[in-house]
Design a protein around this motif. Structure first.
Motif, PDB file in Angstrom:
ATOM      1  N   GLN A 129      50.882  41.072  47.808  1.00  0.00           N
ATOM      2  CA  GLN A 129      49.434  41.166  47.712  1.00  0.00           C
ATOM      3  C   GLN A 129      48.872  39.756  47.537  1.00  0.00           C
ATOM      4  N   SER A 130      47.631  39.580  47.943  1.00  0.00           N
ATOM      5  CA  SER A 130      46.940  38.312  47.707  1.00  0.00           C
ATOM      6  C   SER A 130      46.369  38.341  46.294  1.00  0.00           C
ATOM      7  N   VAL A 131      46.574  37.252  45.557  1.00  0.00           N
ATOM      8  CA  VAL A 131      45.955  37.113  44.237  1.00  0.00           C
ATOM      9  C   VAL A 131      45.130  35.833  44.232  1.00  0.00           C
ATOM     10  N   PHE A 132      44.026  35.890  43.545  1.00  0.00           N
ATOM     11  CA  PHE A 132      43.080  34.775  43.584  1.00  0.00           C
ATOM     12  C   PHE A 132      43.029  34.103  42.221  1.00  0.00           C
ATOM     13  N   PRO A 133      43.299  32.802  42.161  1.00  0.00           N
ATOM     14  CA  PRO A 133      43.344  32.083  40.885  1.00  0.00           C
ATOM     15  C   PRO A 133      42.023  32.181  40.134  1.00  0.00           C
ATOM     16  N   LEU A 134      42.147  32.377  38.825  1.00  0.00           N
ATOM     17  CA  LEU A 134      40.991  32.449  37.939  1.00  0.00           C
ATOM     18  C   LEU A 134      41.383  31.710  36.663  1.00  0.00           C
ATOM     19  N   GLY A 135      41.268  30.376  36.706  1.00  0.00           N
ATOM     20  CA  GLY A 135      41.819  29.598  35.608  1.00  0.00           C
ATOM     21  C   GLY A 135      43.322  29.724  35.632  1.00  0.00           C
ATOM     22  N   SER A 136      43.885  30.180  34.533  1.00  0.00           N
ATOM     23  CA  SER A 136      45.335  30.408  34.482  1.00  0.00           C
ATOM     24  C   SER A 136      45.674  31.860  34.772  1.00  0.00           C
ATOM     25  N   LEU A 137      44.679  32.655  35.160  1.00  0.00           N
ATOM     26  CA  LEU A 137      44.884  34.067  35.473  1.00  0.00           C
ATOM     27  C   LEU A 137      44.711  34.296  36.968  1.00  0.00           C
ATOM     28  N   PHE A 138      44.880  35.568  37.383  1.00  0.00           N
ATOM     29  CA  PHE A 138      44.768  35.905  38.796  1.00  0.00           C
ATOM     30  C   PHE A 138      44.050  37.228  38.962  1.00  0.00           C
ATOM     31  N   ILE A 179      43.787  40.519  41.129  1.00  0.00           N
ATOM     32  CA  ILE A 179      44.641  41.267  42.044  1.00  0.00           C
ATOM     33  C   ILE A 179      43.793  41.894  43.159  1.00  0.00           C
ATOM     34  N   SER A 180      44.450  42.185  44.282  1.00  0.00           N
ATOM     35  CA  SER A 180      43.734  42.811  45.406  1.00  0.00           C
ATOM     36  C   SER A 180      44.499  43.989  46.006  1.00  0.00           C
ATOM     37  N   SER A 181      45.722  44.280  45.490  1.00  0.00           N
ATOM     38  CA  SER A 181      46.589  45.306  46.072  1.00  0.00           C
ATOM     39  C   SER A 181      46.766  44.996  47.560  1.00  0.00           C
ATOM     40  N   PHE A 182      46.686  45.995  48.445  1.00  0.00           N
ATOM     41  CA  PHE A 182      46.838  45.664  49.870  1.00  0.00           C
ATOM     42  C   PHE A 182      45.487  45.653  50.589  1.00  0.00           C
ATOM     43  N   THR A 183      44.401  45.343  49.842  1.00  0.00           N
ATOM     44  CA  THR A 183      43.085  45.192  50.473  1.00  0.00           C
ATOM     45  C   THR A 183      42.789  43.739  50.812  1.00  0.00           C
ATOM     46  N   ALA A 184      43.537  42.800  50.224  1.00  0.00           N
ATOM     47  CA  ALA A 184      43.374  41.350  50.439  1.00  0.00           C
ATOM     48  C   ALA A 184      42.085  40.794  49.851  1.00  0.00           C
ATOM     49  N   ASN A 185      41.352  41.603  49.074  1.00  0.00           N
ATOM     50  CA  ASN A 185      40.102  41.136  48.484  1.00  0.00           C
ATOM     51  C   ASN A 185      39.844  41.905  47.184  1.00  0.00           C
ATOM     52  N   PRO A 186      39.766  41.214  46.041  1.00  0.00           N
ATOM     53  CA  PRO A 186      39.537  41.907  44.761  1.00  0.00           C
ATOM     54  C   PRO A 186      38.248  42.717  44.723  1.00  0.00           C
ATOM     55  N   ASN A 187      37.203  42.248  45.425  1.00  0.00           N
ATOM     56  CA  ASN A 187      35.932  42.971  45.412  1.00  0.00           C
ATOM     57  C   ASN A 187      36.005  44.270  46.208  1.00  0.00           C
ATOM     58  N   ILE A 188      36.787  44.256  47.293  1.00  0.00           N
ATOM     59  CA  ILE A 188      36.989  45.491  48.053  1.00  0.00           C
ATOM     60  C   ILE A 188      37.804  46.482  47.231  1.00  0.00           C
ATOM     61  N   LEU A 189      38.853  45.993  46.592  1.00  0.00           N
ATOM     62  CA  LEU A 189      39.628  46.858  45.699  1.00  0.00           C
ATOM     63  C   LEU A 189      38.720  47.406  44.604  1.00  0.00           C
ATOM     64  N   GLY A 190      37.818  46.578  44.104  1.00  0.00           N
ATOM     65  CA  GLY A 190      36.907  47.001  43.044  1.00  0.00           C
ATOM     66  C   GLY A 190      36.015  48.150  43.465  1.00  0.00           C
ATOM     67  N   TYR A 191      35.414  48.067  44.650  1.00  0.00           N
ATOM     68  CA  TYR A 191      34.508  49.163  45.030  1.00  0.00           C
ATOM     69  C   TYR A 191      35.278  50.436  45.381  1.00  0.00           C
ATOM     70  N   ILE A 205      40.056  46.420  36.002  1.00  0.00           N
ATOM     71  CA  ILE A 205      39.840  45.291  35.088  1.00  0.00           C
ATOM     72  C   ILE A 205      40.518  44.035  35.627  1.00  0.00           C
ATOM     73  N   LEU A 206      41.706  44.188  36.219  1.00  0.00           N
ATOM     74  CA  LEU A 206      42.431  43.021  36.730  1.00  0.00           C
ATOM     75  C   LEU A 206      41.863  42.478  38.037  1.00  0.00           C
ATOM     76  N   THR A 207      40.900  43.191  38.629  1.00  0.00           N
ATOM     77  CA  THR A 207      40.170  42.585  39.747  1.00  0.00           C
ATOM     78  C   THR A 207      39.168  41.558  39.224  1.00  0.00           C
ATOM     79  N   PHE A 208      38.822  41.658  37.948  1.00  0.00           N
ATOM     80  CA  PHE A 208      37.811  40.795  37.324  1.00  0.00           C
ATOM     81  C   PHE A 208      36.511  40.802  38.139  1.00  0.00           C
ATOM     82  N   SER A 209      36.209  41.938  38.714  1.00  0.00           N
ATOM     83  CA  SER A 209      34.968  42.099  39.467  1.00  0.00           C
ATOM     84  C   SER A 209      33.896  42.614  38.512  1.00  0.00           C
ATOM     85  N   ARG A 210      33.059  41.722  38.029  1.00  0.00           N
ATOM     86  CA  ARG A 210      32.043  42.099  37.057  1.00  0.00           C
ATOM     87  C   ARG A 210      31.143  43.213  37.582  1.00  0.00           C
TER      88      ARG A 210
END
Length: 433
Positions: free
Chosen positions: A172-181, A183-195, A230-235
């Motif tokens: 899966q693609s993970v996007f750096p967020l400081g020292s965290l990441f 997640i996007s699962s197999f959507t390749a985008n945390p915001n898509i996973l979020g919705y 929560i791990l998508t960090f999509s506010r």
């Protein structure tokens, strides 16, 4: 569960509708590491299926009430205006094609739900499918994230999270967020996973309310989905999901047929969700304050650019689905604000037409909701009406102020159309006394 699917198979229109969602999901959601669709030609297959649905629906000649007809009529006017906007756009053919890709799903989903005799079964299957989607996406993302390794991509904005399991390489693609990441699962985008999780969590709660899920099934599934959300960090998606559940709970409290036991379970899960969110904030705030602040991550540059273009084309806009070209010129992938993008594309006339459609849908549904508490109709119809209403309202008024996924060639457009027309169809069974 299998009885619901069996009843659905008795109506070919409902079966075709579910097939449309299956193809749409494969077309728009699963992505490879390069964010490319794994089924790019699904668009053409879906167009064929949707035209078959429209043909069968017209043959069936469904009897619609004045509210259903008026909503379809308003969407048709918006379709004609959007199609006309191609004449003053950057490319007549491209914009006209984009109009068809957006409005054919809306009309096919709408006509299917107006025509099918298995409305309730179709809604339950829709909820079950998205509950499964949310659970699988969450489990995949969490397993790869916690058990896998992370490697850098040269000059990339993301990293690769890999987990080797009995000969398979799960990624899966993970996007750096400081020292965290993120997640996007197999959507390749945390915001898509979020919705998607926003929809799946709401669907899971709706199934539990109408007693289609046992408590342990519900609990395991919802905890997986909340953890992944929560791990998508999509506010945006976290806040909107929480709001949908809270408002749905408030509206459902007055329905006598919702048992106190179910209510207690819901409150417990909501409290747990709030606790997990607050715990994440407390744990990660020193490292990642940008994700819990009011920072727009540079999106104001997009909005100011589009507003400037709107001021120059305020009456008719620049053409449907034409804002993407403007946004790409300044280094972004989308407008990140449905309302600013739509008013830029269609001008005041087109935007007010959409507002009229939205307000009319809201009034029709809300009038029915405030009367069903005193009528003796089954909870199987009340719960979907309330949950669909809450999702529709929250998507347009909150979620799409930071995203641009409605009235676009994407999976959320299919979902929104289904929620709108299934709720409108339900109102025909919930006449006040």
């Amino acid at each position: 569960m299998f009885q619901t699917f069996k009843r659905l198979y008795e109506d070919p229109i409902s079966v075709l509708l579910i097939c449309v969602f299956f193809v749409a999901f494969l077309t728009y959601i699963p992505k490879n590491i390069e964010s490319q669709s794994i089924f790019p030609y699904g668009i053409y297959l879906n167009l064929i299926l949707m035209f078959i649905i429209l043909f069968l629906s017209f043959l069936k000649n469904p009897k619609m009430n004045k509210e259903q007809l008026f909503i379809l009529y308003l969407f048709f006017i918006l379709f004609i205006y959007s199609l006309s906007s191609s004449l003053w756009s950057f490319s007549v053919i491209k914009v006209a094609w984009r109009v068809l890709l957006v409005f054919v799903p809306i009309f096919s989903v709408g006509m299917a739900l107006m025509s099918t005799n298995k409305v309730y079964s179709t809604i339950i299957v829709f909820y079950r499918i998205h509950k499964i989607i949310g659970t699988v996406l969450s489990l995949y993302g969490l397993v790869v994230f916690f058990l896998g390794d992370i490697s850098w991509i040269p000059d990339g904005s993301y990293m690769i999270n890999s987990f080797h399991f009995i000969g398979f390489n799960l990624q899966q693609s993970v996007f750096p967020l400081g020292s965290l990441f993120r997640i996007s699962s197999f959507t390749a985008n945390p915001n898509i996973l979020g919705y998607l999780l926003l929809i799946s969590i709401s669907s899971t709660f709706a199934l539990f309310y109408i007693k289609k899920l046992k408590f342990m099934n519900f609990l395991v599934s919802i905890l997986l989905q909340i953890s992944a959300l929560i791990l998508t960090f999509s506010r945006n998606n976290i806040i909107v999901t929480l709001l949908i559940l809270l408002v749905s709970h408030i509206l459902l409290r007055g329905i006598d047929s919702v048992s106190k036991k179910v209510t207690r379970y819901l409150v417990t899960i909501l409290i747990l969700m709030i606790f997990l969110i607050l715990f994440s904030i407390a744990l990660f705030y020193p490292l990642n304050s940008s994700r819990i602040s009011l920072d727009t991550n540079g999106r104001e540059e997009i909005w100011l650019t589009l507003i400037k273009v709107f001021q120059e084309n305020w009456l008719f806009g620049i053409g449907f689905a034409s804002s993407g070209e403007l946004v790409e010129k300044i280094g972004f992938s989308q407008a990140h604000n449905f309302h600013i993008a739509l008013i830029t594309e269609l001008g005041i006339i087109g935007y007010l037409l959409f507002v009229l459609i939205f307000l009319y849908i809201t009034i029709v549904l809300f009038k029915r909701i405030i009367t069903i508490n005193v009528t003796s109709y089954p909870i199987e119809l009340k719960v979907p009406l309330i949950f669909n209403f809450c999702i529709i309202i929250c998507l347009v008024t909150l979620h799409q102020f930071f995203e641009f996924q409605l009235l676009t060639n994407g999976y959320l457009n299919y979902i929104w159309a289904f929620l709108v027309f299934s709720a409108i169809r339900i109102t025909s069974f919930l006449k006040t006394k």
